[in-house]
Write a protein that holds these residues in place. Structure first.
Motif, PDB file in Angstrom:
ATOM      1  N   GLY A 153     -85.902 -61.406  57.049  1.00 46.63           N
ATOM      2  CA  GLY A 153     -86.657 -60.452  56.244  1.00 46.63           C
ATOM      3  C   GLY A 153     -88.148 -60.731  56.301  1.00 46.63           C
ATOM      4  O   GLY A 153     -88.968 -59.818  56.458  1.00 46.63           O
ATOM      5  N   ARG A 154     -88.519 -62.000  56.182  1.00 43.61           N
ATOM      6  CA  ARG A 154     -89.935 -62.371  56.250  1.00 43.61           C
ATOM      7  C   ARG A 154     -90.513 -62.131  57.646  1.00 43.61           C
ATOM      8  O   ARG A 154     -91.687 -61.774  57.788  1.00 43.61           O
ATOM      9  N   GLU A 155     -89.704 -62.312  58.679  1.00 46.10           N
ATOM     10  CA  GLU A 155     -90.171 -62.065  60.043  1.00 46.10           C
ATOM     11  C   GLU A 155     -90.507 -60.587  60.240  1.00 46.10           C
ATOM     12  O   GLU A 155     -91.506 -60.250  60.886  1.00 46.10           O
ATOM     13  N   PHE A 156     -89.676 -59.698  59.671  1.00 46.02           N
ATOM     14  CA  PHE A 156     -89.963 -58.272  59.769  1.00 46.02           C
ATOM     15  C   PHE A 156     -91.308 -57.950  59.120  1.00 46.02           C
ATOM     16  O   PHE A 156     -92.132 -57.238  59.692  1.00 46.02           O
ATOM     17  N   LEU A 157     -91.539 -58.484  57.919  1.00 47.29           N
ATOM     18  CA  LEU A 157     -92.790 -58.192  57.220  1.00 47.29           C
ATOM     19  C   LEU A 157     -93.980 -58.812  57.945  1.00 47.29           C
ATOM     20  O   LEU A 157     -95.072 -58.228  57.971  1.00 47.29           O
ATOM     21  N   TYR A 158     -93.783 -59.969  58.546  1.00 40.46           N
ATOM     22  CA  TYR A 158     -94.875 -60.604  59.297  1.00 40.46           C
ATOM     23  C   TYR A 158     -95.263 -59.753  60.508  1.00 40.46           C
ATOM     24  O   TYR A 158     -96.449 -59.613  60.829  1.00 40.46           O
ATOM     25  N   LYS A 159     -94.254 -59.170  61.165  1.00 43.34           N
ATOM     26  CA  LYS A 159     -94.548 -58.304  62.311  1.00 43.34           C
ATOM     27  C   LYS A 159     -95.344 -57.083  61.877  1.00 43.34           C
ATOM     28  O   LYS A 159     -96.255 -56.638  62.581  1.00 43.34           O
ATOM     29  N   VAL A 160     -95.014 -56.532  60.709  1.00 42.75           N
ATOM     30  CA  VAL A 160     -95.791 -55.412  60.166  1.00 42.75           C
ATOM     31  C   VAL A 160     -97.219 -55.871  59.883  1.00 42.75           C
ATOM     32  O   VAL A 160     -98.194 -55.172  60.174  1.00 42.75           O
ATOM     33  N   ALA A 161     -97.352 -57.073  59.325  1.00 45.38           N
ATOM     34  CA  ALA A 161     -98.668 -57.605  58.962  1.00 45.38           C
ATOM     35  C   ALA A 161     -99.542 -57.853  60.187  1.00 45.38           C
ATOM     36  O   ALA A 161    -100.772 -57.903  60.077  1.00 45.38           O
ATOM     37  N   LEU A 162     -98.951 -58.008  61.356  1.00 49.42           N
ATOM     38  CA  LEU A 162     -99.729 -58.210  62.580  1.00 49.42           C
ATOM     39  C   LEU A 162    -100.483 -56.949  62.998  1.00 49.42           C
ATOM     40  O   LEU A 162    -101.430 -57.022  63.770  1.00 49.42           O
ATOM     41  N   CYS A 163    -100.065 -55.800  62.483  1.00 46.85           N
ATOM     42  CA  CYS A 163    -100.726 -54.544  62.826  1.00 46.85           C
ATOM     43  C   CYS A 163    -102.143 -54.542  62.259  1.00 46.85           C
ATOM     44  O   CYS A 163    -102.344 -54.750  61.058  1.00 46.85           O
ATOM     45  N   GLU A 164    -103.124 -54.287  63.098  1.00 51.05           N
ATOM     46  CA  GLU A 164    -104.522 -54.357  62.678  1.00 51.05           C
ATOM     47  C   GLU A 164    -104.955 -53.169  61.826  1.00 51.05           C
ATOM     48  O   GLU A 164    -106.095 -53.115  61.359  1.00 51.05           O
ATOM     49  N   TYR A 165    -104.030 -52.222  61.602  1.00 56.17           N
ATOM     50  CA  TYR A 165    -104.323 -51.075  60.741  1.00 56.17           C
ATOM     51  C   TYR A 165    -103.613 -51.182  59.387  1.00 56.17           C
ATOM     52  O   TYR A 165    -103.658 -50.259  58.591  1.00 56.17           O
ATOM     53  N   VAL A 166    -102.965 -52.300  59.145  1.00 53.66           N
ATOM     54  CA  VAL A 166    -102.307 -52.568  57.865  1.00 53.66           C
ATOM     55  C   VAL A 166    -103.190 -53.491  57.038  1.00 53.66           C
ATOM     56  O   VAL A 166    -103.561 -54.576  57.488  1.00 53.66           O
ATOM     57  N   LYS A 167    -103.525 -53.060  55.792  1.00 51.64           N
ATOM     58  CA  LYS A 167    -104.373 -53.859  54.906  1.00 51.64           C
ATOM     59  C   LYS A 167    -103.565 -54.742  53.975  1.00 51.64           C
ATOM     60  O   LYS A 167    -103.955 -55.874  53.678  1.00 51.64           O
ATOM     61  N   LYS A 168    -102.428 -54.217  53.501  1.00 52.17           N
ATOM     62  CA  LYS A 168    -101.657 -54.968  52.510  1.00 52.17           C
ATOM     63  C   LYS A 168    -100.196 -54.541  52.545  1.00 52.17           C
ATOM     64  O   LYS A 168     -99.891 -53.370  52.794  1.00 52.17           O
ATOM     65  N   ILE A 169     -99.299 -55.499  52.304  1.00 49.28           N
ATOM     66  CA  ILE A 169     -97.862 -55.235  52.219  1.00 49.28           C
ATOM     67  C   ILE A 169     -97.385 -55.702  50.857  1.00 49.28           C
ATOM     68  O   ILE A 169     -97.573 -56.870  50.497  1.00 49.28           O
ATOM     69  N   VAL A 170     -96.770 -54.793  50.103  1.00 49.86           N
ATOM     70  CA  VAL A 170     -96.341 -55.108  48.745  1.00 49.86           C
ATOM     71  C   VAL A 170     -94.816 -54.963  48.646  1.00 49.86           C
ATOM     72  O   VAL A 170     -94.297 -53.847  48.613  1.00 49.86           O
ATOM     73  N   PRO A 171     -94.069 -56.086  48.625  1.00 51.66           N
ATOM     74  CA  PRO A 171     -92.622 -56.004  48.407  1.00 51.66           C
ATOM     75  C   PRO A 171     -92.340 -55.446  47.009  1.00 51.66           C
ATOM     76  O   PRO A 171     -92.990 -55.829  46.035  1.00 51.66           O
ATOM     77  N   GLY A 172     -91.387 -54.515  46.916  1.00 51.80           N
ATOM     78  CA  GLY A 172     -91.085 -53.868  45.641  1.00 51.80           C
ATOM     79  C   GLY A 172     -89.752 -54.289  45.055  1.00 51.80           C
ATOM     80  O   GLY A 172     -89.247 -55.378  45.343  1.00 51.80           O
ATOM     81  N   VAL A 173     -89.198 -53.394  44.265  1.00 51.63           N
ATOM     82  CA  VAL A 173     -87.954 -53.691  43.545  1.00 51.63           C
ATOM     83  C   VAL A 173     -86.784 -53.790  44.511  1.00 51.63           C
ATOM     84  O   VAL A 173     -86.789 -53.200  45.597  1.00 51.63           O
ATOM     85  N   ILE A 174     -85.770 -54.545  44.082  1.00 47.57           N
ATOM     86  CA  ILE A 174     -84.561 -54.738  44.874  1.00 47.57           C
ATOM     87  C   ILE A 174     -83.409 -54.054  44.154  1.00 47.57           C
ATOM     88  O   ILE A 174     -83.197 -54.252  42.958  1.00 47.57           O
ATOM     89  N   THR A 175     -82.694 -53.228  44.883  1.00 45.87           N
ATOM     90  CA  THR A 175     -81.508 -52.587  44.321  1.00 45.87           C
ATOM     91  C   THR A 175     -80.293 -52.995  45.139  1.00 45.87           C
ATOM     92  O   THR A 175     -80.414 -53.368  46.312  1.00 45.87           O
ATOM     93  N   GLY A 176     -79.110 -52.905  44.523  1.00 43.37           N
ATOM     94  CA  GLY A 176     -77.890 -53.308  45.213  1.00 43.37           C
ATOM     95  C   GLY A 176     -76.778 -52.326  44.963  1.00 43.37           C
ATOM     96  O   GLY A 176     -76.685 -51.732  43.884  1.00 43.37           O
ATOM     97  N   GLY A 177     -75.940 -52.123  45.984  1.00 44.64           N
ATOM     98  CA  GLY A 177     -74.785 -51.246  45.847  1.00 44.64           C
ATOM     99  C   GLY A 177     -73.521 -52.042  45.621  1.00 44.64           C
ATOM    100  O   GLY A 177     -73.516 -53.272  45.613  1.00 44.64           O
ATOM    101  N   ALA A 178     -72.437 -51.326  45.461  1.00 46.85           N
ATOM    102  CA  ALA A 178     -71.155 -51.982  45.178  1.00 46.85           C
ATOM    103  C   ALA A 178     -70.507 -52.540  46.436  1.00 46.85           C
ATOM    104  O   ALA A 178     -69.736 -53.470  46.388  1.00 46.85           O
ATOM    105  N   SER A 179     -70.847 -51.956  47.587  1.00 45.33           N
ATOM    106  CA  SER A 179     -70.223 -52.415  48.826  1.00 45.33           C
ATOM    107  C   SER A 179     -71.295 -52.694  49.869  1.00 45.33           C
ATOM    108  O   SER A 179     -72.377 -52.126  49.833  1.00 45.33           O
ATOM    109  N   SER A 180     -70.951 -53.569  50.792  1.00 48.50           N
ATOM    110  CA  SER A 180     -71.909 -53.941  51.825  1.00 48.50           C
ATOM    111  C   SER A 180     -72.101 -52.813  52.819  1.00 48.50           C
ATOM    112  O   SER A 180     -71.153 -52.140  53.228  1.00 48.50           O
TER     113      SER A 180
END
Length: 236
Positions: A153-180
């Motif tokens: 999960g952190r690797e995905f966000l780091y790859k987004v952060a490498l984009c020179e047109y991205v200023k900030k990444i804000v992780p939000g709320v976490i929701t969960g379902g009943a089944s995977s």
């Protein structure tokens, strides 16, 4: 053909060895019955190459493509083709034989002429975007310090952060379902708002976390350009 400094150039999209001027905004590689190299600058220059099934021929082909791309000193290559399998084949080999630290993006399947037209429009719009010089690790901010998916999960966000047109990444709320939902850890960009900022989802089984991406875009049109760039993170 001559550079602005007066030095002769082999082609309108060639890098100038005298003054160091780059005349190509980006390159495209298209995989069809032949392989096409497209250089986008003030003009569009296209070269075609025969492709054969033998492993040695494939290696030679992509080594030649790597040399042609490096000669233009571009930082980005966009890969398309007639179908998903050809795009995957091109994407993997362009990255494997690259002679510099290229950013390689896979696009959707398109007819060749449409790919060239859309690539030219895309890189022209991208040229108008403002870049930021912020270390990737400093871009991930916000009140929610938990990021689902662990290391992946952190690797995905780091790859987004490498984009020179991205200023900030804000992780939000976490929701969960009943089944995977299955499929392991995934990242998906979904849409951009009128201000050009992007909403994404980080998915880990039945858990889904909203990710808010603040960009340098001035409007939705510019935001869509960045969104297309970030879609490659979903398949990386």
């Amino acid at each position: 053909m001559r550079c602005e400094c007066g030095s002769p150039l082999p082609s309108p999209t060639s890098y100038c060895l005298s003054c160091g001027r780059v005349h190509t905004l980006a390159c495209g590689v298209y995989i069809g019955k032949k392989v096409y190299l497209v250089a986008i600058g003030k003009v569009v220059e296209t070269q075609s190459f025969e492709i054969y099934d033998e492993e040695e021929s494939i290696r030679n082909l992509f080594e030649i493509l790597a040399e042609r791309i490096h000669e233009r000193r571009v930082g980005e290559v966009y890969v398309s083709g007639e179908d998903e399998s050809k795009i995957k084949f091109g994407f993997e080999n362009v990255r494997r034989y690259a002679l510099s630290d290229l950013r390689v993006y896979a696009t959707q399947p398109l007819p060749f002429n449409e790919f060239v037209s859309k690539l030219r429009e895309f890189v022209t719009r991208k040229k108008e975007l403002r870049k930021v010089d912020i270390p990737p690790e400093e871009k991930i901010q916000g009140a929610h310090t938990t990021i689902i998916g662990g290391r992946l999960g952190r690797e995905f966000l780091y790859k987004v952060a490498l984009c020179e047109y991205v200023k900030k990444i804000v992780p939000g709320v976490i929701t969960g379902g009943a089944s995977s939902l299955g499929g392991g850890v995934r990242f998906k960009v979904t849409r951009c708002d009128e201000r050009g900022n992007i909403r994404a989802l980080l998915i880990d089984g039945s858990s889904v976390q909203e990710i808010h991406i603040v960009t340098t875009a001035k409007n939705k049109e510019q935001g869509e350009v960045i969104l297309k760039m970030l879609k490659s993170v979903s398949s990386s």
